[in-house]
Design a protein around this motif. Structure first.
Motif, PDB file in Angstrom:
ATOM      1  N   THR B  31      -0.334  -5.115   7.029  1.00  0.00           N
ATOM      2  CA  THR B  31      -0.615  -3.823   6.562  1.00  0.00           C
ATOM      3  C   THR B  31      -2.335  -4.083   6.189  1.00  0.00           C
ATOM      4  O   THR B  31      -2.532  -2.847   5.119  1.00  0.00           O
ATOM      5  N   TYR B  35      -4.641  -0.971   6.086  1.00  0.00           N
ATOM      6  CA  TYR B  35      -5.632  -0.801   4.036  1.00  0.00           C
ATOM      7  C   TYR B  35      -6.614  -0.016   5.091  1.00  0.00           C
ATOM      8  O   TYR B  35      -6.989   0.470   4.292  1.00  0.00           O
ATOM      9  N   LEU B  66      -2.741  -7.844  -4.145  1.00  0.00           N
ATOM     10  CA  LEU B  66      -1.601  -6.985  -4.027  1.00  0.00           C
ATOM     11  C   LEU B  66      -0.603  -8.318  -3.459  1.00  0.00           C
ATOM     12  O   LEU B  66      -0.120  -8.476  -3.532  1.00  0.00           O
ATOM     13  N   SER B  67      -0.569  -8.586  -2.328  1.00  0.00           N
ATOM     14  CA  SER B  67      -0.218  -9.457  -1.311  1.00  0.00           C
ATOM     15  C   SER B  67       0.504 -10.567  -2.088  1.00  0.00           C
ATOM     16  O   SER B  67       1.533 -11.248  -1.807  1.00  0.00           O
ATOM     17  N   THR B  70       3.100  -9.493  -5.233  1.00  0.00           N
ATOM     18  CA  THR B  70       4.352  -9.268  -3.755  1.00  0.00           C
ATOM     19  C   THR B  70       5.332 -10.218  -3.770  1.00  0.00           C
ATOM     20  O   THR B  70       6.065 -10.953  -3.639  1.00  0.00           O
ATOM     21  N   GLN B 168      13.871  -6.272  -6.367  1.00  0.00           N
ATOM     22  CA  GLN B 168      13.397  -5.702  -5.862  1.00  0.00           C
ATOM     23  C   GLN B 168      12.068  -4.673  -6.958  1.00  0.00           C
ATOM     24  O   GLN B 168      11.579  -4.193  -6.955  1.00  0.00           O
ATOM     25  N   PRO B 171       9.002  -5.811  -8.668  1.00  0.00           N
ATOM     26  CA  PRO B 171       7.710  -5.543  -7.695  1.00  0.00           C
ATOM     27  C   PRO B 171       7.062  -4.519  -7.375  1.00  0.00           C
ATOM     28  O   PRO B 171       6.215  -4.039  -7.781  1.00  0.00           O
ATOM     29  N   LEU B 172       8.373  -3.024  -7.390  1.00  0.00           N
ATOM     30  CA  LEU B 172       8.300  -1.770  -6.800  1.00  0.00           C
ATOM     31  C   LEU B 172       7.673  -1.652  -8.137  1.00  0.00           C
ATOM     32  O   LEU B 172       6.581  -0.902  -8.195  1.00  0.00           O
ATOM     33  N   THR B 176       3.208  -3.446  -7.883  1.00  0.00           N
ATOM     34  CA  THR B 176       2.898  -2.457  -7.609  1.00  0.00           C
ATOM     35  C   THR B 176       1.874  -1.403  -7.861  1.00  0.00           C
ATOM     36  O   THR B 176       0.796  -1.478  -8.163  1.00  0.00           O
ATOM     37  N   THR B 179      -1.206  -2.714  -9.948  1.00  0.00           N
ATOM     38  CA  THR B 179      -1.920  -2.903  -9.958  1.00  0.00           C
ATOM     39  C   THR B 179      -3.253  -2.368  -8.849  1.00  0.00           C
ATOM     40  O   THR B 179      -3.919  -2.362  -8.921  1.00  0.00           O
ATOM     41  N   PHE B 180      -2.675  -1.154  -8.252  1.00  0.00           N
ATOM     42  CA  PHE B 180      -3.237   0.350  -7.299  1.00  0.00           C
ATOM     43  C   PHE B 180      -4.165   0.309  -9.037  1.00  0.00           C
ATOM     44  O   PHE B 180      -4.651   1.437  -9.097  1.00  0.00           O
TER      45      PHE B 180
END
Lengths: 312, 253
Positions: B31, B35, B66-67, B70, B168, B171-172, B176, B179-180
């Motif tokens: 990943t 990126y 980010l990692s 999660t 899930q 986090p999803l 996420t 973070t974005f």
């Protein structure tokens, strides 16, 4: 040291759903005994054990381990207690020996491969020690649960329905193992709804139903006190009703009228059998077969539960 | 303290991670590379520099965070959810372990795994860009603090979740996007008002910028503010966990 290793005082549990699982239970467990807690499904056996082991929070009351409150002295209490739960829950991807070593260390004991080997050998698991748990049979998994509970050398062991769904051979093995543990001084509390199990192993029996401890008694005393004998008479001709001349013996007639059942106290001076048979001959009732049967713990148990239901 | 018990849980969890070691390592490497190919080469070539920092290097702390978020949430939530799901939690609850000890075992292991992944990303990034860390010690300490915080948060999620799909969801659906939108791949100074001010309500902005500061000595918010915000989140998670063990919420009936 007092005689009781474990004292339960006014223990209550009402679940969030409103179910009264335990209604103020008092019980003393003697050091080194095998105590069988007997009761039908949903009687509160597992709730009682779970509260003692710290898995369920009680609504009231307390448990004393050698006189010490089990919550205030939770480390000491829990280190001394081993629990074999009813369900076969385990980390199925782990190798057998790691899961048993894990249990020992989780309870704060120093890693001791020799002791783990002893436990596994005792339970005939040594040859399977490297097997991943999910590959074991149900009976083997049951042994693993016991090995995990014994891994930290507890001196009080709870066995929740240890032989549910277990074949005859394994059941014998397990009983032998429990006896050996007792010889080494371990106090054992087991729950069961197999009367046979309590009858075979226990020193004392407690009967629990609907969250209430109905009775606690030495097993032999219980058998003696409540041990009634039953006489079955297979009649030559079915009867429509019990003739009034037999009423004083209060016999029961089977639905099809072919069997007459008479309950009597085997220890009593007069069993009433000769007079009953005489009265029957006088009434002209012939029988083709008869047998007597000593009531087992099962009959006693069913009687008790039935009685408490009737009282409720 | 039952150190052996804590160590037993820690070892157990690390062993679980070790079983999936290769996928566990391959995923962050791949990943991160993706990126860099997408953001670094395709978009980065048009941006070149942010606040005097090469764009490729600029996104490294964001990628690591980010990692870290999660991984922390996933590992910690799965770690405690699994025994609840299978029923093996009975053993943890009946063991002579206090709440702190139980949490230390699970959260410690999850944080170790999450930090390893972040460091793998850090190393992988060096294949693509030149990253110089100005405050390496602070960077590591900050990594520990954020990993611990999100693992505590993950532990809460694992207790709260009623099924695996709920693990899930947080986090999803929350982490996420935050973070974005929290400046992982851009400086919030690049945003027009009112979006810039609105972004300041996103807690992740502080986490990422605090971490970025340890790399470059400059960030969108002051390091002290970022550290205080992170610490506040850490304490909030501790508070919730204290409450969980006190009430037995979804742990004991």
């Amino acid at each position: 040291m007092s005689e009781s290793i474990l004292s339960i005082r006014g223990l209550r549990k009402q679940y969030a759903s409103g179910t009264d699982a335990l209604k103020s239970v008092d019980l003393d467990i003697k050091r080194g005994e095998i105590f069988a807690l007997l009761g039908p499904n949903g009687a509160g056996k597992t709730t009682l054990i779970s509260i003692i082991c710290g898995i369920v929070t009680p609504s009231g009351g307390e448990v004393l381990i050698d006189g010490k409150n089990w919550q205030r002295h939770f480390r000491e209490a829990r280190t001394r207690i081993g629990l074999v739960p009813q369900e076969l829950t385990m980390d199925v991807f782990e190798p057998l020996i790691s899961t048993v070593s894990f249990s020992r260390e989780l309870f704060g004991r120093r890693p001791d491969p020799k002791r783990i080997e002893e436990i596994l050998r005792e339970l005939s698991l040594w040859d399977k020690r490297k097997t991943i748990l999910k590959e074991l049979s149900g009976g083997m998994k049951r042994r693993v649960m016991i090995a995990k509970a014994l891994a930290h050398d507890p001196d009080i062991l709870f066995l929740d329905e240890p032989t549910a769904g277990v074949d005859v051979e394994l059941r014998r093995d397990m009983w032998n193992m429990v006896r050996r543990l007792r010889e080494h001084g371990t106090t054992i509390i087991l729950t069961t709804h197999y009367i046979e199990e309590a009858e075979e192993m226990a020193d004392r029996v407690g009967v629990i139903n609907k969250g209430e401890l109905i009775l606690v008694e030495e097993k032999t005393e219980l058998m003696k006190k409540l041990g009634r004998k039953v006489l079955h008479l297979q009649l030559a001709e079915p009867l429509a009703a019990i003739p009034p001349t037999l009423a004083e013996w209060n016999p029961r007639l089977s639905e099809d009228g072919s069997t007459l059942t008479y309950e009597f106290d085997a220890k009593a001076e007069r069993t009433g059998i000769p007079s009953l048979l005489t009265a029957m001959r006088d009434a002209g009732i012939a029988f083709k077969d008869l047998d007597t049967h000593q009531s087992s713990l099962e009959d006693i148990f069913v009687g008790l539960i039935h009685h408490s239901k009737a009282a409720a | 303290m039952n150190w052996r018990g804590i160590w037993a849980i820690y070892k157990f969890e690390m062993h679980r991670f070790a079983r999936t070691l290769w996928t566990g390592l391959a995923v962050p490497v791949i990943t991160t590379s993706l990126y860099f190919i997408v953001f670094g080469s395709a978009i980065g070539s048009r941006m070149s520099e942010i606040n005097g920092i090469d764009y490729g290097a600029f996104i490294v702390p964001g990628l690591m965070m980010l990692s870290l978020f999660t991984e922390s949430i996933f590992n910690a939530s799965f770690g405690i959810h699994m025994p609840r799901f299978t029923g093996t939690i009975y053993e943890i609850l009946s063991a002579p372990l206090s709440a702190i000890e139980t949490v230390l075992g699970y959260v410690g292991a999850a944080a170790s795994k999450a930090m390893s992944v972040a460091l793998v990303i850090f190393v992988t990034a060096h294949l693509f860009v030149d990253v110089h860390v100005e405050h390496p010690l602070l960077m590591l300490l900050y990594l520990v603090l954020v990993a611990a915080t999100f693992c505590l948060f993950g532990f809460i999620v694992g207790i709260w979740a009623k099924g695996f799909e709920q693990l899930q969801v947080i986090p999803l659906l929350i982490i996420t996007p935050l973070t974005f939108l929290g400046g992982a791949f851009y400086s919030i100074d690049m945003l027009k008002e009112p979006w810039r001010s609105i972004t300041l309500f996103n807690p992740v902005v502080y986490l990422i910028n605090g971490f970025r500061w340890t790399f470059f000595g400059t960030a969108d918010v002051a390091f002290g503010t970022a550290l205080a915000a992170t610490f506040a989140f850490f304490l909030a998670c501790l508070g919730v966990i204290w409450w969980i063990f006190r009430t037995g919420y979804r742990l004991k009936s």
